[in-house]
Design an enzyme around this catalytic site. Structure first.
Site, PDB file in Angstrom:
ATOM      1  N   LYS A  24       0.831  -1.216   0.000  1.00 33.35           N
ATOM      2  CA  LYS A  24       0.000   0.000   0.000  1.00 33.35           C
ATOM      3  C   LYS A  24       0.862   1.262   0.000  1.00 33.35           C
ATOM      4  CE  LYS A  24      -2.605   2.499   3.612  1.00 33.35           C
ATOM      5  NZ  LYS A  24      -1.459   3.211   4.189  1.00 33.35           N
ATOM      6  N   ASN A  25       1.814   1.341   0.909  1.00 35.63           N
ATOM      7  CA  ASN A  25       2.566   2.590   1.037  1.00 35.63           C
ATOM      8  C   ASN A  25       3.496   2.842  -0.146  1.00 35.63           C
ATOM      9  OD1 ASN A  25       1.223   3.038   3.375  1.00 35.63           O
ATOM     10  ND2 ASN A  25       2.974   2.790   4.750  1.00 35.63           N
ATOM     11  N   CYS A 118      -6.035  13.343  11.590  1.00 33.07           N
ATOM     12  CA  CYS A 118      -6.705  12.063  11.386  1.00 33.07           C
ATOM     13  C   CYS A 118      -6.583  11.237  12.645  1.00 33.07           C
ATOM     14  CB  CYS A 118      -6.191  11.344  10.155  1.00 33.07           C
ATOM     15  SG  CYS A 118      -4.625  10.554  10.392  1.00 33.07           S
ATOM     16  N   ARG A 123      -0.790  15.153  12.024  1.00 35.41           N
ATOM     17  CA  ARG A 123      -0.166  14.963  10.714  1.00 35.41           C
ATOM     18  C   ARG A 123      -0.116  16.252   9.877  1.00 35.41           C
ATOM     19  NH1 ARG A 123      -2.080   9.110   8.516  1.00 35.41           N
ATOM     20  NH2 ARG A 123       0.021   8.997   7.703  1.00 35.41           N
ATOM     21  N   ASP A 306       3.721   1.407  12.290  1.00 35.53           N
ATOM     22  CA  ASP A 306       2.524   0.715  11.811  1.00 35.53           C
ATOM     23  C   ASP A 306       2.359  -0.674  12.432  1.00 35.53           C
ATOM     24  OD1 ASP A 306       1.799   2.848  10.263  1.00 35.53           O
ATOM     25  OD2 ASP A 306       2.537   2.038   8.389  1.00 35.53           O
ATOM     26  N   ARG A 398      -8.972  -0.201   4.478  1.00 34.25           N
ATOM     27  CA  ARG A 398      -8.143   0.813   3.825  1.00 34.25           C
ATOM     28  C   ARG A 398      -6.743   0.276   3.529  1.00 34.25           C
ATOM     29  NH1 ARG A 398      -7.545   5.817   7.084  1.00 34.25           N
ATOM     30  NH2 ARG A 398      -5.950   5.945   5.500  1.00 34.25           N
TER      31      ARG A 398
HETATM   32  C1  UD1 Z   1       3.843   7.246   6.050  1.00 29.41           C
HETATM   33  C2  UD1 Z   1       3.014   5.982   5.912  1.00 29.41           C
HETATM   34  C3  UD1 Z   1       2.486   5.531   7.274  1.00 29.41           C
HETATM   35  C4  UD1 Z   1       3.647   5.391   8.259  1.00 29.41           C
HETATM   36  C5  UD1 Z   1       4.486   6.663   8.291  1.00 29.41           C
HETATM   37  C6  UD1 Z   1       5.729   6.531   9.168  1.00 29.41           C
HETATM   38  C7  UD1 Z   1       2.058   6.175   3.695  1.00 29.41           C
HETATM   39  C8  UD1 Z   1       0.849   6.354   2.858  1.00 29.41           C
HETATM   40  N1  UD1 Z   1       1.893   6.249   5.021  1.00 29.41           N
HETATM   41  O1  UD1 Z   1       2.968   8.274   6.523  1.00 29.41           O
HETATM   42  O2  UD1 Z   1       1.843   4.264   7.105  1.00 29.41           O
HETATM   43  O3  UD1 Z   1       3.122   5.148   9.548  1.00 29.41           O
HETATM   44  O4  UD1 Z   1       4.913   7.010   6.958  1.00 29.41           O
HETATM   45  O5  UD1 Z   1       6.506   5.465   8.745  1.00 29.41           O
HETATM   46  O6  UD1 Z   1       3.156   5.934   3.184  1.00 29.41           O
HETATM   47  N2  UD1 Z   1       5.219  15.323  10.119  1.00 29.41           N
HETATM   48  C9  UD1 Z   1       5.256  16.679  10.361  1.00 29.41           C
HETATM   49  N3  UD1 Z   1       5.205  17.533   9.289  1.00 29.41           N
HETATM   50  C10 UD1 Z   1       5.126  17.082   8.009  1.00 29.41           C
HETATM   51  C11 UD1 Z   1       5.120  15.690   7.779  1.00 29.41           C
HETATM   52  C12 UD1 Z   1       5.165  14.828   8.854  1.00 29.41           C
HETATM   53  O7  UD1 Z   1       5.317  17.130  11.502  1.00 29.41           O
HETATM   54  O8  UD1 Z   1       5.081  17.906   7.087  1.00 29.41           O
HETATM   55  C13 UD1 Z   1       5.258  14.376  11.262  1.00 29.41           C
HETATM   56  C14 UD1 Z   1       3.986  13.528  11.333  1.00 29.41           C
HETATM   57  O9  UD1 Z   1       2.951  14.183  12.013  1.00 29.41           O
HETATM   58  C15 UD1 Z   1       4.498  12.309  12.056  1.00 29.41           C
HETATM   59  C16 UD1 Z   1       5.938  12.176  11.557  1.00 29.41           C
HETATM   60  O10 UD1 Z   1       6.296  13.440  11.054  1.00 29.41           O
HETATM   61  O11 UD1 Z   1       4.501  12.542  13.436  1.00 29.41           O
HETATM   62  C17 UD1 Z   1       6.134  11.123  10.480  1.00 29.41           C
HETATM   63  O12 UD1 Z   1       5.279  11.407   9.387  1.00 29.41           O
HETATM   64  P1  UD1 Z   1       5.609  10.938   7.894  1.00 29.41           P
HETATM   65  O13 UD1 Z   1       6.924  10.230   7.856  1.00 29.41           O
HETATM   66  O14 UD1 Z   1       5.419  12.104   6.993  1.00 29.41           O
HETATM   67  O15 UD1 Z   1       4.453   9.867   7.628  1.00 29.41           O
HETATM   68  P2  UD1 Z   1       3.416   9.804   6.445  1.00 29.41           P
HETATM   69  O16 UD1 Z   1       4.113  10.046   5.143  1.00 29.41           O
HETATM   70  O17 UD1 Z   1       2.219  10.622   6.776  1.00 29.41           O
END
Ligand code: UD1
Length: 418
Positions: A24-25, A118, A123, A306, A398
């Protein structure tokens, strides 16, 4: 919000052999990357899950011709004619934010709904915006995100944290931006490397440096390709944990052993016998499990956030006290209240939870709090001697094609609710 329910009668050790759906990711950014050029891309072994269906719907809104059947998706992105992701799907899935980078690359403009918080946390997308600004994009944030990148060009992108999504957005924007881009402090997750592999096949010049930065020579037109998705390491990890929880004996085919090293070494530490042979894993969990003194989630190659809730569901019956700390998402402990309904002894303090192992869990009526939390409740229910009902299973759909089909194939007694 999400409907659907599962009825699970536990107490049966899982046994047998199982394969794993596509990732998925990895597929979400790869689908989005299909809009970066003309021609028909074919994605095989595409997981048939809700997040993919929503992503394909957004692509149709953008003008793509999309056909999906039996895990093969054909996308003709020749006719993309708008930079606005309308429709309810864009607001519903977090990963729609990836269209920002891809649309800036292809259309030099993008308009998206503002993503809200969410179930697992706030996020924010500040890192995504900062990365794209460093490539020349200008942002106007009101009720929607509006961005303009008429002079998008390669450059140095320094991420303040190794965000998976922000790294993908920077990649998607820079592939069509003329010049060299170097993404520093990029996320190391294997799904990022799968995106790079897909883009390389399409003709992009992109790779990782020894320091882990991502280096892109942008501006080349991309060709259409056929690509087969690798298996989903989180689904593989979930089914491995289900086998362990039920003290089962299971072989998982297409298991990404190297990418799940943090999980398999944790399992060995609690007394599980696991053997990785090439791309298969054999697990035998017939001995009593020990608690783990300290486990914390961290970016790859650390223990994946996850799999934190599914691991907690296993530790509920391990002998002794386990301490689990969640360092990535602030709201991943909503599963705790549900596990407590089953007799689990868990105490949380901030981002850490202490799990005191109990000999048995009891069946209960449960509500899935989020995607991986829902999978954790399935694992917990499989450990009880009785029948549990889990509601809100739309969350589980999902990310898992059909968790009921897969676990029933290993002998579990469960069925979807009416
Ligand atoms: C992706 C994965 C999710 C996984 C996560 C961490 C997908 C679709 N989802 O989510 O399954 O749990 O990586 O391995 O690939 N953050 C900020 N600012 C930002 C972006 C992120 O503060 O602009 C924070 C987030 O709130 C979170 C942390 O950074 O606490 C990690 O987020 P991120 O690595 O971006 O995860 P996702 O890409 O949302």
């Amino acid at each position: 919000m999400d409907l659907g329910s599962l009825e699970i009668t536990g107490g049966v050790p899982l046994h047998g052999e199982i394969g794993i759906q596509g990732s998925k990711n990895a597929v979400l950014p790869i689908l989005v990357a299909c809009i970066l050029g003309e021609g028909i891309c074919v994605i095989e072994n595409c997981p048939q899950i809700r997040d993919v269906a929503d992503t394909l719907e957004i692509m149709r809104h953008l003008g793509c011709l999309v056909q999906a059947a039996n895990g093969t998706v054909r996308i003709d992105a020749s006719c993309v004619d708008t930079f606005e992701t309308g429709g309810k799907e864009a607001a519903r899935i977090r990963s729609s934010v990836l269209f920002l980078g891809a649309l800036l690359g292809r259309m030099k403009k993008a308009m998206l709904p503002l993503p809200g918080g969410c179930a697992i946390g706030e996020r924010p997308i500040d890192q995504h915006i900062a990365a794209l600004r460093q490539l020349g994009a200008r942002f106007y944030l009101e009720e929607k995100i509006m961005a303009d990148a008429s002079d998008l060009k390669g450059g140095r992108v320094r991420l303040a944290m190794p965000s998976v999504g922000a790294t993908e957005n920077a990649i998607l924007a820079s592939v069509l931006a003329p010049g060299e881009t170097i993404i520093e402090h990029a996320a190391q997750e294997p799904e990022i490397d799968e995106l790079c592999e897909f883009l390389r096949l399409r003709g992009a010049q992109i790779g990782r440096t020894v320091e882990g930065n991502i280096c892109i020579q942008g501006g080349r037109a991309l060709r259409a390709v056929r690509y087969r998705m690798k298996s989903d390491r989180i689904v593989a990890g979930t089914y491995l944990l289900a086998a362990v929880a039920t003290r089962g004996q299971v072989t998982i085919k297409d298991f990404p052993c190297r990418e799940l090293d943090a999980l398999t070494s944790t399992l060995r530490a609690i007394g599980v016998s696991v053997a990785c042979i090439e791309d298969r894993i054999e697990v035998n969990a017939d001995r009593p499990l020990r608690a783990i003194s300290y486990l914390e989630t961290s970016p790859y190659p650390g223990f994946p956030t996850d799999l934190q809730s599914p691991m907690m569901a296993v530790l509920c019956r391990a002998r002794g006290e386990s301490c689990i700390c969640e360092t990535i998402f602030e709201n991943r402990f909503r599963t705790v209240a549900e596990l407590q309904k089953m007799g689990a002894k868990i105490h949380t303090e901030g981002r850490c939870a202490v799990v005191k192992g109990v000999p048995t869990l009891v069946p209960a009526r449960l509500t899935a709090p989020d995607l991986r939390g829902g999978a954790a409740l399935v694992i917990a229910a499989l450990q009880t001697n009785g029948t549990s009902v889990i509601q809100n299973t739309g969350y589980i759909e999902r990310g898992y094609e059909d968790i009921c089909r897969d676990l029933c194939g290993l002998g579990a007694k469960m069925r979807w609710g009416m």
